[in-house]
Motif scaffolding. Sequence first.
Motif, PDB file in Angstrom:
ATOM      1  N   PHE A 186       0.870  -1.180   0.000  1.00  8.67           N
ATOM      2  CA  PHE A 186       0.000   0.000   0.000  1.00  8.67           C
ATOM      3  C   PHE A 186       0.903   1.224   0.000  1.00  8.67           C
ATOM      4  CE2 PHE A 186      -2.747   2.969   2.738  1.00  8.67           C
ATOM      5  CZ  PHE A 186      -3.360   3.519   1.622  1.00  8.67           C
ATOM      6  N   SER A 187       0.823   1.999  -1.064  1.00 11.05           N
ATOM      7  CA  SER A 187       1.721   3.137  -1.225  1.00 11.05           C
ATOM      8  C   SER A 187       0.932   4.435  -1.093  1.00 11.05           C
ATOM      9  CB  SER A 187       2.389   3.033  -2.606  1.00 11.05           C
ATOM     10  OG  SER A 187       3.231   4.118  -2.824  1.00 11.05           O
ATOM     11  N   ASP A 188       1.101   5.093   0.045  1.00  8.93           N
ATOM     12  CA  ASP A 188       0.445   6.378   0.263  1.00  8.93           C
ATOM     13  C   ASP A 188       1.268   7.434  -0.479  1.00  8.93           C
ATOM     14  OD1 ASP A 188      -0.040   8.963   1.289  1.00  8.93           O
ATOM     15  OD2 ASP A 188      -0.897   8.156   3.124  1.00  8.93           O
ATOM     16  N   CYS A 206       1.573   1.755  -8.267  1.00  8.52           N
ATOM     17  CA  CYS A 206       0.543   0.960  -8.968  1.00  8.52           C
ATOM     18  C   CYS A 206       0.893   0.726 -10.441  1.00  8.52           C
ATOM     19  CB  CYS A 206      -0.830   1.616  -8.840  1.00  8.52           C
ATOM     20  SG  CYS A 206      -0.900   3.245  -9.587  1.00  8.52           S
ATOM     21  N   ASP A 207       1.788   1.560 -10.993  1.00  7.85           N
ATOM     22  CA  ASP A 207       2.214   1.359 -12.377  1.00  7.85           C
ATOM     23  C   ASP A 207       3.281   0.276 -12.497  1.00  7.85           C
ATOM     24  OD1 ASP A 207       0.686   3.032 -13.973  1.00  7.85           O
ATOM     25  OD2 ASP A 207       1.906   4.791 -13.530  1.00  7.85           O
ATOM     26  N   LEU A 215      -2.316   5.462  -3.340  1.00  5.32           N
ATOM     27  CA  LEU A 215      -3.265   6.478  -2.886  1.00  5.32           C
ATOM     28  C   LEU A 215      -2.726   7.864  -3.245  1.00  5.32           C
ATOM     29  CD1 LEU A 215      -5.690   7.332  -0.870  1.00  5.32           C
ATOM     30  CD2 LEU A 215      -3.891   7.482   0.862  1.00  5.32           C
ATOM     31  N   TRP A 216      -3.569   8.663  -3.861  1.00  2.68           N
ATOM     32  CA  TRP A 216      -3.210  10.076  -4.136  1.00  2.68           C
ATOM     33  C   TRP A 216      -4.480  10.897  -3.971  1.00  2.68           C
ATOM     34  CZ3 TRP A 216      -1.054  12.401  -9.419  1.00  2.68           C
ATOM     35  CH2 TRP A 216      -0.361  13.577  -9.154  1.00  2.68           C
ATOM     36  N   GLY A 217      -4.345  12.210  -3.961  1.00  2.03           N
ATOM     37  CA  GLY A 217      -5.543  13.030  -3.799  1.00  2.03           C
ATOM     38  C   GLY A 217      -5.241  14.497  -3.960  1.00  2.03           C
ATOM     39  N   MET A 218      -6.231  15.308  -3.703  1.00  3.21           N
ATOM     40  CA  MET A 218      -6.145  16.732  -3.995  1.00  3.21           C
ATOM     41  C   MET A 218      -5.501  17.554  -2.878  1.00  3.21           C
ATOM     42  SD  MET A 218      -7.419  16.366  -6.889  1.00  3.21           S
ATOM     43  CE  MET A 218      -7.175  18.038  -7.451  1.00  3.21           C
ATOM     44  N   GLY A 230      -9.894  12.174  -2.876  1.00  4.08           N
ATOM     45  CA  GLY A 230      -8.705  11.432  -3.266  1.00  4.08           C
ATOM     46  C   GLY A 230      -9.123  10.174  -4.002  1.00  4.08           C
ATOM     47  N   TRP A 231      -8.160   9.271  -4.229  1.00  3.78           N
ATOM     48  CA  TRP A 231      -8.505   8.039  -4.941  1.00  3.78           C
ATOM     49  C   TRP A 231      -7.445   6.977  -4.701  1.00  3.78           C
ATOM     50  CZ3 TRP A 231      -7.059  12.647  -7.229  1.00  3.78           C
ATOM     51  CH2 TRP A 231      -5.792  12.665  -7.804  1.00  3.78           C
TER      52      TRP A 231
END
Length: 372
Positions: A186-188, A206-207, A215-218, A230-231
């Motif tokens: 799990f990579s925050d 994830c690539d 996990l990434w977000g605004m 986020g997503w």
Amino acid sequence: MKIESFKLERYFAEYEFSTKYLLSSSDCDGYSLEYILNCADTNELKLWHELKFGYTDSAGSLFLREAISAQYQNISENDVLVMSPGEANFILMNVVLNEGDEVICTGPAYQSLYQIAKDLGCNIKFWYPASGTTYFYDTSDLKRLITKRTKLLIINFPHNPTGFIPSESELNEIINIARINNILLFSDEMYHQLVHDRNSNIPSVCDLYENSVSLWGMAKSFGLAGLRLGWIATKRHDLIEKIVSFKDYLTICNNAAGEVLSYIALKHKEKFIEPNIEKIVRNKHIFMNFVNHNSDLLEFSETKAGSTALVKLKIHCSAYKYSEKLVKETGIMLVPSEMFEYGDKHVRIGFGRENFPEILNVWQKLINDQCY
Ligand SMILES: Cc1ncc(COP(=O)(O)O)c(C=O)c1O
């Protein structure tokens, strides 16, 4: 499930909206609605003006998931699930982990990255950086932590609070370790692309690894924390199904306005991320000067990524006591390392605020007056 209180967030709750100067925030100043809409082209403005406030697609509206998948090399709109970052983290831990599982997490850590797992009854091991003023996460330390029972590895690069980022080859090594041991990674990546020198950018996990969730977000890179959006991106569709069905018991779907505004920001990413990087780098250099002037009090080694640094205080009292005194006497809020359960001699510094130089002037005056 009973959850321990979130020390960092409770500390912010005490001061964030009542004190004058925030010197420890991990987010950059929030952009205004006017700024976002000024970036939008005609079609994007149409989307905004014609927006209706009905329920949205649980997984995230298609136009937004498409814009998100374009941020990655090997991710499609079906590999993306939109939700608030805290919700994503909470659900992921709940659907993946069982009591007794072993979990490894980079430490010191944003508390929710390990606390939910801990409260689910998991055995948490921290992967700490090598000691010294320069923080470095050594993969040989990681290898030593892994056992046959390790189910989940949680990493967070660029790292909050140390500002550490691995090189691409070091990231690949971490992935290889996870792959060989069949561990979910799990990579925050909440600070993804906030790198001070563009050449230090690293790919999203994830690539590169099929058994991972990114996990990434605004909130951080984009300076839009108030959108609460986020997503996660992952090839593990079994997890996507479980997570979206758990979400039915929480927010069900995302806020409609936040989706459109996030879409506009993603379409004009450089207008959001670049000014943040410029501000962070400017403030970091001002801070380096400040540390040089106050080397009796502070120890700091230049960071390469993220919006924060973990700075050593050469003090006899605890960082908590020092921070309490500072906030009461000057209105400057620092986060002491006790909030990260990382000893009592460090504070987090946040470089993402416009008034950073002004705050340092206030702190300097106190140092001069009181000979801390
Ligand atoms: C490493 C990390 N992950 C997740 C989050 C949560 O992000 P958000 O505030 O958008 O929920 C934060 C916020 O500080 C963070 O630092």
